[in-house]
Scaffold this active site. Structure first.
Site, mmCIF file in Angstrom:
data_model
loop_
_atom_site.group_PDB
_atom_site.id
_atom_site.type_symbol
_atom_site.label_atom_id
_atom_site.label_comp_id
_atom_site.label_asym_id
_atom_site.label_seq_id
_atom_site.Cartn_x
_atom_site.Cartn_y
_atom_site.Cartn_z
ATOM 1 N N GLY A 1 -1.691 -2.777 -22.376
ATOM 2 C CA GLY A 1 -0.498 -2.211 -21.755
ATOM 3 C C GLY A 1 -0.120 -0.838 -22.282
ATOM 4 N N GLU B 1 -0.663 -11.954 -26.772
ATOM 5 C CA GLU B 1 0.782 -12.152 -26.594
ATOM 6 C C GLU B 1 1.197 -13.565 -26.993
ATOM 7 O OE1 GLU B 1 0.864 -10.777 -22.546
ATOM 8 O OE2 GLU B 1 0.306 -8.780 -23.280
ATOM 9 N N HIS C 1 -4.445 -15.598 -25.896
ATOM 10 C CA HIS C 1 -4.112 -14.207 -25.600
ATOM 11 C C HIS C 1 -3.255 -13.639 -26.738
ATOM 12 C CE1 HIS C 1 -2.333 -10.689 -23.698
ATOM 13 N NE2 HIS C 1 -3.359 -10.715 -22.874
ATOM 14 N N ASN D 1 -5.076 -10.983 -15.157
ATOM 15 C CA ASN D 1 -4.055 -11.770 -15.851
ATOM 16 C C ASN D 1 -2.700 -11.195 -15.453
ATOM 17 O OD1 ASN D 1 -2.276 -12.963 -17.632
ATOM 18 N ND2 ASN D 1 -3.101 -11.942 -19.465
ATOM 19 N N LYS E 1 0.175 -12.260 -16.251
ATOM 20 C CA LYS E 1 1.223 -12.470 -17.264
ATOM 21 C C LYS E 1 2.476 -13.041 -16.581
ATOM 22 C CE LYS E 1 -1.055 -9.016 -19.989
ATOM 23 N NZ LYS E 1 -1.011 -7.989 -21.054
ATOM 24 N N GLU F 1 -9.917 -8.077 -26.605
ATOM 25 C CA GLU F 1 -8.763 -7.263 -26.223
ATOM 26 C C GLU F 1 -8.117 -6.699 -27.482
ATOM 27 O OE1 GLU F 1 -7.222 -8.708 -22.013
ATOM 28 O OE2 GLU F 1 -5.924 -9.335 -23.639
ATOM 29 N N SER G 1 -5.920 -2.026 -20.919
ATOM 30 C CA SER G 1 -5.791 -0.784 -20.153
ATOM 31 C C SER G 1 -7.012 -0.451 -19.293
ATOM 32 C CB SER G 1 -5.444 0.390 -21.079
ATOM 33 O OG SER G 1 -4.174 0.179 -21.691
#
Ligand code: G3P
Length: 250
Positions: free
Chosen positions: A174, A100, A98, A11, A13, A168, A213
């Protein structure tokens, strides 16, 4: 084995311009035929690069996907992209819900459900993302949160063809921090049991990825966890060598 074919998905992003096609080419050229017999590989670039990534991987088994979609097929939704539009470009998958998108665009579980239906309507495989925050984990609510996200998000009658689940944990994205293998195993087992309740027999065929990660250095350990059927990779998918290192964990 589980009989489920692993999926390693990148991904990107909001990263990448046309110069990043070199990364897709590097991934394409670095995957050995022997590895591609064992695993599925997917890259989800920004929408602006889907078309050129599809062209760059033409004739290779690498799939290209979107990172988001609008639930409706078309209409007065300025700036939005439908599943049909992604499919028209040659995308095969799309990431749905996701963390985010949930955090910055206020996506709800019901919204995720609508988008997953949209993906399926257009013949795309929806990668439905679930995951708890650190606060929720500390409160002992990780399992109930992800189970509810899954139960509400997944379309009725989901199949392995149209659905992948990605766990996730928000705090692992991240951050360089990952849950322990035991913590991942606990969540994946719980999600698999929930899937069983939701879709019956088909559940055994639906893949559940781990994301957060994942790096070349930890991929082998994380991908070996029971009920982990692949990875959803953010940062490390931006560098061909790193992404290949993760694929080569198989
Ligand atoms: O969707 C993948 C992503 O959220 C994980 O990101 O950078 O922690 O691998 P990263």
């Amino acid at each position: 084995g589980s009989g489920r074919r692993p999926l390693v998905a990148g991904n990107w992003k909001m990263n990448g311009t046309r110069a990043s096609l070199a990364t897709v080419e590097g991934i394409r050229d670095g995957l050995s035929p022997a590895l591609l017999e064992k695993i599925d590989v997917l890259i989800c670039p920004p929408a602006t690069l889907i078309s050129s990534c599809v062209a760059a991987t033409y004739g290779s088994p690498i799939a290209i996907g979107g990172q988001n979609l609008h639930a409706r097929p078309s209409g007065a939704f300025t700036g939005s992209i439908s599943a049909e539009m992604l499919a028209d470009l040659g995308a095969k998958y799309v990431i749905v819900g996701h963390s985010e998108r949930r955090a910055y665009h206020h996506e709800t579980d019901d919204g995720v459900h609508a988008k997953a239906l949209g993906a399926r309507r257009a013949g795309l495989c929806g990668i439905i993302c679930v995951g708890e925050t650190m606060e929720e984990r500390e409160q002992g609510r990780a399992l109930s949160i992800v189970r509810a996200q899954l139960a509400i998000g997944i379309p009725k009658g989901a199949t392995a063809q149209d659905t992948v689940i990605a766990y996730e944990p928000v705090w692992a994205i991240g951050s360089g921090r990952t849950p322990t293998p035991a913590e991942i195993a606990e969540v994946h087992a719980s999600l698999r049991e929930m899937l069983d309740k939701l879709v019956g027999e088909e559940a055994a065929k639906i893949r559940i990825l781990y994301g957060g990660s994942v790096k070349p250095g930890n991929a082998r350990e994380l991908m070996a966890v029971e009920n982990v059927d692949g990875a959803l990779v953010g940062g490390a998918s931006l560098v061909a060598e790193d992404f290949l290192g993760i694929c080569n964990a198989y």
